[in-house]
Design a protein around this motif. Structure first.
Motif, short mmCIF file in Angstrom:
data_model
loop_
_atom_site.label_atom_id
_atom_site.label_comp_id
_atom_site.label_asym_id
_atom_site.label_seq_id
_atom_site.Cartn_x
_atom_site.Cartn_y
_atom_site.Cartn_z
N LEU A 32 0.83 -1.21 0.00
CA LEU A 32 0.00 0.00 0.00
C LEU A 32 0.86 1.26 0.00
CD1 LEU A 32 -2.71 1.50 0.33
CD2 LEU A 32 -2.48 1.17 2.81
N ALA A 33 1.89 1.30 0.86
CA ALA A 33 2.78 2.45 0.93
C ALA A 33 3.50 2.67 -0.41
CB ALA A 33 3.78 2.28 2.06
N GLY A 34 4.00 1.58 -0.99
CA GLY A 34 4.67 1.70 -2.29
C GLY A 34 3.73 2.18 -3.38
N ALA A 35 2.47 1.67 -3.36
CA ALA A 35 1.49 2.10 -4.36
C ALA A 35 1.16 3.58 -4.20
CB ALA A 35 0.22 1.25 -4.23
N VAL A 36 1.08 4.05 -2.97
CA VAL A 36 0.80 5.48 -2.73
C VAL A 36 1.94 6.34 -3.27
CG1 VAL A 36 0.59 7.24 -0.94
CG2 VAL A 36 -0.70 5.11 -0.74
N VAL A 37 3.18 5.93 -3.03
CA VAL A 37 4.33 6.69 -3.53
C VAL A 37 4.33 6.73 -5.05
CG1 VAL A 37 6.85 6.79 -3.66
CG2 VAL A 37 5.73 6.22 -1.50
N VAL A 87 15.44 9.91 -2.51
CA VAL A 87 14.03 10.33 -2.57
C VAL A 87 13.11 9.13 -2.40
CG1 VAL A 87 12.25 11.31 -4.07
CG2 VAL A 87 14.51 12.37 -3.97
N ALA A 88 13.43 8.03 -3.08
CA ALA A 88 12.58 6.84 -2.99
C ALA A 88 12.54 6.31 -1.57
CB ALA A 88 13.10 5.76 -3.94
N ILE A 89 13.68 6.24 -0.89
CA ILE A 89 13.71 5.75 0.48
C ILE A 89 12.95 6.70 1.40
CG2 ILE A 89 15.24 5.41 2.47
CD1 ILE A 89 17.20 4.07 0.64
N PHE A 90 13.17 8.01 1.23
CA PHE A 90 12.48 8.98 2.08
C PHE A 90 10.97 8.87 1.92
CE2 PHE A 90 10.39 13.11 2.42
CZ PHE A 90 10.68 13.44 3.74
N MET A 91 10.48 8.83 0.69
CA MET A 91 9.04 8.80 0.46
C MET A 91 8.43 7.49 0.94
SD MET A 91 8.13 11.71 -0.73
CE MET A 91 6.46 11.27 -1.17
N VAL A 93 9.55 5.39 3.34
CA VAL A 93 9.54 5.35 4.80
C VAL A 93 8.52 6.35 5.36
CG1 VAL A 93 10.92 5.71 6.88
CG2 VAL A 93 11.92 4.55 4.90
N TRP A 94 8.44 7.51 4.75
CA TRP A 94 7.48 8.53 5.20
C TRP A 94 6.05 8.01 5.13
CZ3 TRP A 94 6.66 13.90 2.40
CH2 TRP A 94 5.79 14.68 3.16
N VAL A 95 5.67 7.49 3.96
CA VAL A 95 4.30 6.98 3.80
C VAL A 95 4.07 5.77 4.70
CG1 VAL A 95 2.65 5.98 2.17
CG2 VAL A 95 4.11 7.88 1.46
N ALA A 96 5.06 4.88 4.79
CA ALA A 96 4.92 3.70 5.65
C ALA A 96 4.74 4.10 7.11
CB ALA A 96 6.14 2.79 5.49
N ASP A 97 5.46 5.13 7.54
CA ASP A 97 5.32 5.60 8.92
C ASP A 97 3.94 6.17 9.20
OD1 ASP A 97 7.92 4.87 9.31
OD2 ASP A 97 8.74 6.91 9.29
N TRP A 98 3.31 6.73 8.18
CA TRP A 98 2.02 7.39 8.37
C TRP A 98 0.83 6.45 8.20
CZ3 TRP A 98 1.56 13.10 6.30
CH2 TRP A 98 2.43 13.90 7.03
N SER A 114 1.88 0.53 11.42
CA SER A 114 2.50 0.78 10.12
C SER A 114 3.50 -0.34 9.83
CB SER A 114 3.20 2.13 10.13
OG SER A 114 4.31 2.10 11.00
N PRO A 115 3.82 -0.58 8.56
CA PRO A 115 4.78 -1.65 8.24
C PRO A 115 6.16 -1.40 8.83
CG PRO A 115 4.28 -0.33 6.30
CD PRO A 115 3.29 0.05 7.36
N SER A 116 6.53 -0.13 9.02
CA SER A 116 7.83 0.15 9.63
C SER A 116 7.84 -0.09 11.13
CB SER A 116 8.26 1.60 9.33
OG SER A 116 7.22 2.51 9.59
N ALA A 117 6.68 -0.46 11.71
CA ALA A 117 6.63 -0.91 13.10
C ALA A 117 6.90 -2.40 13.21
CB ALA A 117 5.27 -0.58 13.73
#
Length: 233
Positions: A32-37, A87-91, A93-98, A114-117
């Motif tokens: 989901l996070a990757g699709a949003v990015v 940029v890819a890593i930042f976006m 991780v950002w979306v995954a955190d949210w 979140s997946p990063s949890a």
């Protein structure tokens, strides 16, 4: 499983195959996070203009510009090809955190973090950064010189623990935020208004923490790239 009153956080929930396991919650929320990015990226490309940019384009330009400045200051203009990685890593991780602060992810007594949890995703990102940065070091210095620097007494431990420290720093901060949201949502019904107020406030703070952690992860990725491509001293 972490339990707070009637609320539970499952860590992890998945299926097991031949002694291994797959956390389905982490898998689908990462997708989901990757699709949003990707969707945001395609949306920006479709709305791209040389005139007055919209808020979405302005956000992307700010992210790309900040990462670009960071790369040029750390590595030099010849390493502009590192900007898409940062940029890819930042976006991501950002979306995954949210993900954990989005509505609709609270299902009865289960709270979906979140997946990063999930420390497994954090380990995977840490290993990815480790592989990419060391591959860059080998390309820049050659295999022999890079291995000599890697296994030098002053740098081996530092190099070896980088994936671990990257992963645990991200995991600890995001997982703790998820626990706090779970605790606030588990207040007794008598304190329902207070629990909602506290939860909203904490979600806003958690969003800030998620953004900072995404920036730190991207920053350390660029710095590790710099350390791997420079001669050891």
């Amino acid at each position: 499983m972490f339990e707070a009153g009637v609320l539970a956080i499952n860590i992890p929930v998945g299926v097991h195959v031949q002694g291994g396991g797959f956390n389905l919650d982490t898998i689908w929320t990462t997708v989901l996070a990757g699709a949003v990015v990707l969707a945001l990226g395609f949306a920006v490309r479709r709305q791209l203009t040389s005139g007055v940019p919209g808020r979405l384009q302005l956000t992307w330009e700010t992210v790309v510009g900040s990462v670009g400045d960071l790369v040029e200051d750390s590595l030099g203009p010849e390493y502009r090809h590192v900007v898409p990685l940062g940029v890819a890593i930042f976006m991501l991780v950002w979306v995954a955190d949210w993900v954990e602060i989005l509505p609709g992810l609270f299902h009865n007594t289960d709270f979906l973090p979140s997946p990063s949890a999930d420390v497994n995703l954090c380990y995977a990102l840490g290993v990815l950064v480790f592989v990419v940065t060391n591959a860059a070091g080998i390309k820049r210095k050659g295999l022999g010189r890079h291995l000599k620097d890697f296994f030098s007494p002053l740098h081996f431990i530092e190099q070896a623990v980088r994936p671990l420290t990257l992963a645990l720093r991200l995991f600890g901060n995001i997982f703790a935020g998820g626990i706090m949201i779970a605790l606030l949502l588990s207040f007794p019904i008598l304190f329902f208004p207070a629990s909602i107020i506290f939860t909203v406030v904490w979600k806003l703070f958690d969003m800030f923490i998620g953004l900072i952690q995404a920036f730190i992860f991207a920053l350390l990725t660029v710095l590790y790239y710099q350390f791997s491509t420079q001669e050891a001293h």
